[in-house]
Write a protein that holds these residues in place. Structure first.
Motif: not given
Lengths: 233, 350
Positions: B167-168, B175
């Motif tokens: 997770w960003n 991603r």
């Protein structure tokens, strides 16, 4: 390529044996070395994983040590082989980063960093070549290859006032090969004792991780310090 | 004064050593031993595998998680989209105290086929989703959470494909990560203690440590015995297997005929049941026939009779491995203290 290096390792003592027709004493003594070093790693990603590089920007070299015991085998007046066993501890670390906390609580750590330590048991095979000798001093160049058995990677979270660590063994190559070059001084302090100091650099030429998408090559530089104790003749 | 090079390695001492002696001395054998060792290393080179199953996905994993449309609305809320069903396990795999949300999606018109109390048969196209997260403050979960990673298992062409999504920081999407990495994670636990770990996101390659059986990738958690538990759905407490049948996700099975794996924390169960349940979910995927630790003779499945587990012969070793954090081999960076006490008590009771 590593097979060629390994064959080379095999050939060196054989070559020495092949020339051992004079039946002179060739095992001349024992070298004990303690080696402080700095180590780091180079990372090579495939195209899918290249974006990860930025996540590793805060990594930096870390200190490590080696301890080595080698027997010296004299080939001729200039050249000697050294081989034995070695314990190696190579490390990298991250810079301290600030920790963000949403709530208040007692004794919350404010900074942390992670230290990784790779531990190996190794069989080094080195050649020393005497460049020049004066009185009790020898100047030599050295080099060699080392076959290392991977023991574990320890991950330590350092919170300045506290820390915890864990060790893992999965996902790493069981065997690694490295090449070392250096140059040093050996000073005789008695009939049978010499002290040695040898700056060196070492680079592993296979990836320590078995990941399909990333290659991680360790390297180190440091100062090999030790003593040479000549066998009784 | 520079002394002659003939005295390079022929110093006073060494010159004195230059005496004739038998060729086959212990030193000869020492050198031979050295050569043999190098030769052994050479041979072992051919065996320089790490023992992990190679994961060759038959389906291309999407570069970002949102492509799968698993969540509806704000992604960080983790609201399952239509077709994705929440499932819970009686006893979970310990992953450094991470919270997990688990989802399953079965292709329309198909069902999971029960196979006694083990893993069901999953139809082609099944998607298993597991999202790892930490509450910022576990004393007050309303203060939000940090999503770390979402792991997908997708069955395609009769094989399981795996992908890990990181997770960003904005928590808007994740991603695809094919190589492993460590990430510093911190949270406040239920006792108000600040925890900081170096969380390891596994590489595809490492997934094979736990998920391989005879070099084939399989899921671990959703065994029927581990799903056979009461859950809260739509405001009512229901048996999860019965609920799945009602939802058309699972084929016909009588939950009463399926073993129910205890929750390891549930003290209404006996010590042995709780400990064996924990070992089943946290150790048995490796310590069983065909698992990563097949060779060590420990068989830690819940249904393995105690006399066949090998536990009795390795009591001290099991405690040492767990207490020193060497086990599990992967997926943890800290000792699971509460479970260690359970296993210690159980082994002491044997």
């Amino acid at each position: 390529m590593k097979y060629y290096f390994l064959l080379l390792i095999l050939m060196l003592p054989m070559a020495a044996m092949a020339q051992d027709t004079t039946r002179v004493r060739r095992f001349t003594g024992l070298v004990l070395a303690f080696i402080p070093q700095y180590s780091y790693r180079s990372l090579h990603y495939d195209a899918d994983s290249r974006w990860l590089e930025s996540m590793r920007d805060n990594e930096m070299p870390n200190t490590g040590i080696k301890a080595r015991a080698q027997v010296r085998y004299r080939i001729n007046d200039r050249i000697a082989l050294l081989s034995g066993v070695e314990y190696a501890n190579l490390g990298i670390k991250t810079r301290f980063e600030d920790l963000q906390w949403i709530s208040e609580a007692d004794n919350l750590p404010q900074k942390s960093r992670t230290i990784y330590r790779y531990k190996f048991l190794a069989l080094p095979l080195h050649i020393n070549y005497i460049l020049t000798a004066r009185d009790n001093l020898r100047v030599y160049a050295g080099g060699g290859v080392t076959t290392s058995v991977f023991l574990s990677r320890k991950t330590k979270v350092d919170l300045r006032d506290d820390h915890h660590a864990s060790a893992k063994t999965v996902g790493f190559a069981k065997f690694s090969w490295s090449a070392t070059i250096g140059a040093g001084l050996e000073y005789m302090v008695g009939q049978r004792f010499s002290i040695r100091a040898e700056p060196f650099i070492e680079h592993y030429f296979n990836s320590i991780v078995t990941d399909d998408h990333i290659r991680e090559y360790l390297f180190s530089f440091g100062l090999s310090t030790g003593v040479f104790w000549a066998f009784k003749g | 004064m520079l002394f002659p090079l003939s005295q390079g390695y022929n110093t006073i001492t060494e010159t004195a050593m230059d005496q004739r002696q038998p060729l086959f001395t212990w030193k000869y054998f020492a050198l031979s031993g050295l050569i043999a060792t190098a030769l052994l290393a050479f041979i072992l080179t051919a065996c320089n595998e790490d023992g992990l199953a190679h994961i060759d996905n038959t389906a291309t994993m999407q570069p970002v998680l949102s492509e799968y449309q698993i969540f509806e609305g704000k992604p960080s809320a983790l609201n399952p989209a239509a077709g994705f069903h929440l499932y819970e396990l009686s006893t979970e795999l310990f992953s450094d105290y991470a919270e997990k949300q688990r989802l399953v999606k079965v292709p329309s018109g198909q069902r999971l086929t029960p196979r006694q109390d083990d893993l069901p048969d999953f139809p082609d196209g099944t998607i298993l989703v597991k999202t790892f997260y930490y509450y910022h403050d576990k004393r007050d979960t309303s203060k939000g959470r940090q999503l770390i990673e979402t792991r997908l298992e997708i069955k395609s062409g009769d094989r399981w494909n795996v992908g890990t999504y990181l997770w960003n920081p904005a928590q808007t999407d994740a991603r695809l990560v094919t190589s492993g990495l460590n990430k510093t994670v911190n949270w406040i636990d239920e006792h108000g203690i600040g925890k900081v770990i170096s969380y390891h996101v596994p590489s595809n390659h490492e997934c094979g440590t736990c998920h391989s059986s005879n070099d084939v990738i399989i899921p671990i958690g959703p065994k029927l015995r581990n799903l056979n538990t009461d859950v809260s759905r739509d405001g009512a407490v229901v048996n999860q297997l019965a609920y799945f049948q009602q939802q058309g996700v699972l084929g016909d099975v009588d939950p009463a005929q399926i073993t129910a794996l205890p929750r390891w924390q549930d003290t209404t169960y006996g010590l042995q049941d709780r400990a064996r349940a924990y070992l089943d979910m946290n150790c048995a995927h490796c310590h069983r026939r065909g698992g990563f630790e097949d060779g060590d003779r420990l068989r830690l499945g819940y249904d393995t009779p105690l006399s066949d587990t090998g536990i009795s012969g390795q009591r001290d070793n099991i405690i040492d491995q767990l207490s020193e954090g060497r086990m599990p081999l992967i997926g943890t960076s800290m000792v699971h203290g509460e479970a260690l006490e359970l296993i210690r008590s159980y082994i002491k009771s044997l």
